[in-house]
Design a protein around this motif. Structure first.
Motif, mmCIF file in Angstrom:
data_model
loop_
_atom_site.group_PDB
_atom_site.id
_atom_site.type_symbol
_atom_site.label_atom_id
_atom_site.label_comp_id
_atom_site.label_asym_id
_atom_site.label_seq_id
_atom_site.Cartn_x
_atom_site.Cartn_y
_atom_site.Cartn_z
ATOM 1 N N TYR A 1 6.939 -3.722 -8.876
ATOM 2 C CA TYR A 1 7.013 -4.008 -8.181
ATOM 3 C C TYR A 1 7.328 -3.482 -7.066
ATOM 4 O O TYR A 1 8.368 -3.931 -7.404
ATOM 5 C CB TYR A 1 6.679 -5.459 -7.570
ATOM 6 C CG TYR A 1 5.356 -6.188 -8.441
ATOM 7 C CD1 TYR A 1 3.624 -6.217 -7.711
ATOM 8 C CD2 TYR A 1 5.509 -6.868 -9.614
ATOM 9 C CE1 TYR A 1 2.822 -6.823 -8.450
ATOM 10 C CE2 TYR A 1 4.386 -7.779 -10.589
ATOM 11 C CZ TYR A 1 2.680 -7.558 -9.764
ATOM 12 O OH TYR A 1 2.210 -7.907 -10.938
ATOM 13 N N LYS A 2 7.081 -2.950 -5.578
ATOM 14 C CA LYS A 2 7.484 -2.674 -4.558
ATOM 15 C C LYS A 2 7.104 -3.035 -3.571
ATOM 16 O O LYS A 2 6.322 -2.988 -3.365
ATOM 17 C CB LYS A 2 7.846 -0.845 -4.209
ATOM 18 C CG LYS A 2 7.253 -0.142 -4.034
ATOM 19 C CD LYS A 2 7.748 1.023 -4.073
ATOM 20 C CE LYS A 2 6.269 2.312 -3.329
ATOM 21 N NZ LYS A 2 7.290 3.758 -3.908
ATOM 22 N N VAL A 3 7.960 -2.951 -2.629
ATOM 23 C CA VAL A 3 7.804 -2.912 -1.065
ATOM 24 C C VAL A 3 7.352 -2.007 0.127
ATOM 25 O O VAL A 3 7.030 -0.891 -0.490
ATOM 26 C CB VAL A 3 9.335 -3.221 -0.009
ATOM 27 C CG1 VAL A 3 8.133 -3.104 1.111
ATOM 28 C CG2 VAL A 3 9.558 -4.361 -0.437
ATOM 29 N N ARG A 4 5.249 -1.736 0.102
ATOM 30 C CA ARG A 4 5.046 -0.632 0.865
ATOM 31 C C ARG A 4 5.275 0.273 1.703
ATOM 32 O O ARG A 4 6.054 -0.749 2.628
ATOM 33 C CB ARG A 4 3.407 -1.247 0.761
ATOM 34 C CG ARG A 4 3.017 -1.470 -0.104
ATOM 35 C CD ARG A 4 1.490 -1.698 0.327
ATOM 36 N NE ARG A 4 0.600 -0.538 0.887
ATOM 37 C CZ ARG A 4 -0.111 -0.700 1.371
ATOM 38 N NH1 ARG A 4 -0.251 -1.603 3.019
ATOM 39 N NH2 ARG A 4 -0.658 0.525 2.552
ATOM 40 N N GLU A 5 4.894 1.095 1.436
ATOM 41 C CA GLU A 5 5.574 1.366 3.479
ATOM 42 C C GLU A 5 4.735 1.237 3.881
ATOM 43 O O GLU A 5 2.991 1.398 3.619
ATOM 44 C CB GLU A 5 6.054 2.927 3.305
ATOM 45 C CG GLU A 5 7.535 3.210 2.554
ATOM 46 C CD GLU A 5 8.336 3.817 2.687
ATOM 47 O OE1 GLU A 5 8.462 4.459 4.066
ATOM 48 O OE2 GLU A 5 10.117 3.585 2.357
ATOM 49 N N PRO A 6 4.962 1.973 5.697
ATOM 50 C CA PRO A 6 5.454 0.855 6.250
ATOM 51 C C PRO A 6 5.122 -0.028 6.604
ATOM 52 O O PRO A 6 4.737 -1.249 7.406
ATOM 53 C CB PRO A 6 5.430 2.343 7.755
ATOM 54 C CG PRO A 6 3.215 1.554 7.622
ATOM 55 C CD PRO A 6 3.173 1.769 6.625
ATOM 56 N N ILE A 7 6.597 -0.474 6.346
ATOM 57 C CA ILE A 7 6.487 -2.212 6.243
ATOM 58 C C ILE A 7 7.956 -2.632 7.033
ATOM 59 O O ILE A 7 9.088 -1.936 6.619
ATOM 60 C CB ILE A 7 6.879 -2.857 5.186
ATOM 61 C CG1 ILE A 7 5.327 -2.956 4.086
ATOM 62 C CG2 ILE A 7 6.706 -4.487 5.095
ATOM 63 C CD1 ILE A 7 4.123 -3.197 4.844
ATOM 64 N N LEU A 8 8.227 -3.212 7.692
ATOM 65 C CA LEU A 8 9.354 -4.010 8.470
ATOM 66 C C LEU A 8 10.183 -5.361 7.724
ATOM 67 O O LEU A 8 8.956 -5.823 7.581
ATOM 68 C CB LEU A 8 9.399 -3.511 9.724
ATOM 69 C CG LEU A 8 9.261 -2.807 10.574
ATOM 70 C CD1 LEU A 8 9.492 -2.987 12.128
ATOM 71 C CD2 LEU A 8 10.273 -1.640 10.219
ATOM 72 N N TYR A 9 11.209 -5.296 7.201
ATOM 73 C CA TYR A 9 11.511 -6.490 7.180
ATOM 74 C C TYR A 9 13.371 -6.904 7.314
ATOM 75 O O TYR A 9 14.087 -6.288 7.954
ATOM 76 C CB TYR A 9 12.044 -6.385 5.082
ATOM 77 C CG TYR A 9 13.028 -7.673 4.979
ATOM 78 C CD1 TYR A 9 12.479 -7.777 4.565
ATOM 79 C CD2 TYR A 9 14.037 -7.423 3.856
ATOM 80 C CE1 TYR A 9 12.783 -9.126 3.818
ATOM 81 C CE2 TYR A 9 14.841 -7.707 3.857
ATOM 82 C CZ TYR A 9 14.379 -9.092 3.071
ATOM 83 O OH TYR A 9 15.230 -10.389 2.534
ATOM 84 N N THR A 10 12.831 -8.231 8.467
ATOM 85 C CA THR A 10 14.059 -8.242 9.617
ATOM 86 C C THR A 10 14.349 -10.181 8.260
ATOM 87 O O THR A 10 14.017 -11.087 8.419
ATOM 88 C CB THR A 10 13.901 -8.577 10.107
ATOM 89 O OG1 THR A 10 15.617 -8.542 11.049
ATOM 90 C CG2 THR A 10 13.140 -8.750 11.044
#
Length: 94
Positions: A4-13
């Protein structure tokens, strides 16, 4: 093996007591606690399997492997359904 990986465009804060993921395409967001934040920080660095995530979490938190694996599997599935994570065939993200 499913990575699994974080999709683009995802902002993470990270915020004071939680972290937030924002899907820029849909406008949807998802907030997570400190354990979820740790899982996401791993996934931001590299695609990982549920087993790898479980290993990392059980090293850092006082939680059984079975409980961690069940919770992480559910968490990852929720993020996939929200369009925030995607599956890839290998560590290289392809």
């Amino acid at each position: 093996m499913m990575y699994y990986k974080v999709r683009e465009p995802i902002l993470y804060t990270g915020l004071e007591r939680e972290s937030v993921l924002l899907n820029l395409e849909s406008g949807g967001y998802f907030s997570v606690n400190s354990v979820g934040d740790r899982v996401l920080s791993i996934l931001m660095k590299r695609p990982s399997t549920v087993e790898e995530l479980t290993y990392e979490i059980t090293l850092e938190y006082a939680i059984s492997r079975e409980s961690a694996e069940r919770d992480i599997q559910g968490f990852v599935q929720d993020l996939v359904e929200q369009g925030l994570l995607e599956t890839v065939d290998g560590r290289d993200g392809s």
